[in-house]
Design an enzyme around this catalytic site. Sequence first.
Site, PDB file in Angstrom:
ATOM      1  N   SER A 154     -53.366  84.028  50.318  1.00  0.00           N
ATOM      2  CA  SER A 154     -54.594  83.570  49.647  1.00  0.00           C
ATOM      3  C   SER A 154     -54.584  82.052  49.445  1.00  0.00           C
ATOM      4  CB  SER A 154     -54.790  84.290  48.312  1.00  0.00           C
ATOM      5  OG  SER A 154     -53.663  84.122  47.496  1.00  0.00           O
TER       6      SER A 154
ATOM      7  N   HIS B 183     -55.783  80.762  52.731  1.00  0.00           N
ATOM      8  CA  HIS B 183     -57.211  80.999  52.962  1.00  0.00           C
ATOM      9  C   HIS B 183     -58.108  80.179  52.033  1.00  0.00           C
ATOM     10  CE1 HIS B 183     -56.359  85.022  55.182  1.00  0.00           C
ATOM     11  NE2 HIS B 183     -56.185  83.960  55.931  1.00  0.00           N
TER      12      HIS B 183
END
Length: 400
Positions: A73, A76
Amino acid sequence: NKMVKKMKTVVLEATWDPKPEFKLGSKDIEGKLTYLGSKVWRNPKLRIVEKDIPEIGPTEILVKVKACGICGSDVHMAQPDDDGYIWYPGLTAFPAVLGHEFSGIVVKAGEDAFNKRTGKRYEEGEAVTAEEMFWCGTCRPCVDGYPNHCEKLQEMGFSIDGAFAEYVKVDAKYTWSLEELKSVYHGDDLFLAGSLTEPTSVAYNAVIERGGGIRPGDNVVILGGGPIGLGAVAVLKRAGAARVILSEPSRERVEIARKIGVDFVINPTEEDFAQRVLDITGGLGAKLYLEATGLPDIVWPGIEKCIWEGKMVNSTVVIVARADKKIPLTGEVFQVRRAEVIGSQGHSGHGTFPRVISSMATGMDMTPIITKKITLEEVPEHIIMLRTSREEAKITCVFD
């Protein structure tokens, strides 16, 4: 000794520039916070920033960070698409210090910072980790026992400052002691293991709490050998799975899976996934399938084929990877084979953290997942490198 008032941190900045179809949700804050990150934030930039060491309140502890892992995460959130929007779809508020898979040492504790291990206030020097989901405890989902779905959720390293920093403050209700690990791990290894509690707890929550667990002797299939998939390999092997089958093309990740207890590996780019699962299980199929690839549109037909053609009824498919893509689900397969699909988010509640820590303290070693150690200054370049590189499983920032 007077504490230094400044510390180095890794901060992600981005521009609030909503896509035309974006509507401000009831829990969103204009210009600051949204539950739909990829629809709003643009042109992410990573910087090393000097910040003040945080001041703590009565229920909080100040932790000197010793290790913090890079999560998918993190990658991203800092990764722009062709239009400059971030990839990460979820809760975000920038600028924020990234980092949520961490461990460290208590350097200061508020007078009401309660230690769940001792039943007393936290003491300086105790090794700790923390949940990254900061739940309120008063909204309906929290009171019903589902803190992962808190209506006032804040997330460390997503919407509030995280642990790619020399110090981080956390409310004691989210923290867990790592003292139990001292019987097995020493020096840096204690903190490396401790920093893996959070991702391993995501896997534990997915396969045990949400997926309903297994009986010893059941077969399981894990699709995707990233840190969550690898955590599931270890947890399910410990739970008594007869055959733990991993579908993963990366040779490096397969090597790690072998170290932590996988029984069979399928390379889905070279073999027929469903056929191999049925061959390995003698035509039975698996009790539990974990979707940890984030490519549901690609892997789902294979999962359905295993369920349809296998002899096992009552299988469960758990979705843990985050993805915008629609799943091509055939209702008939799930009806006729009495199968179910379960969604899983996060790791808090139902004792996932302490159980993972106790498992680690009694033989479940997750440290082979860490394939590279870096310094705080090297974090930004490695977050960028991980957009394209699949060689490393978990890159962890280690502090002095």
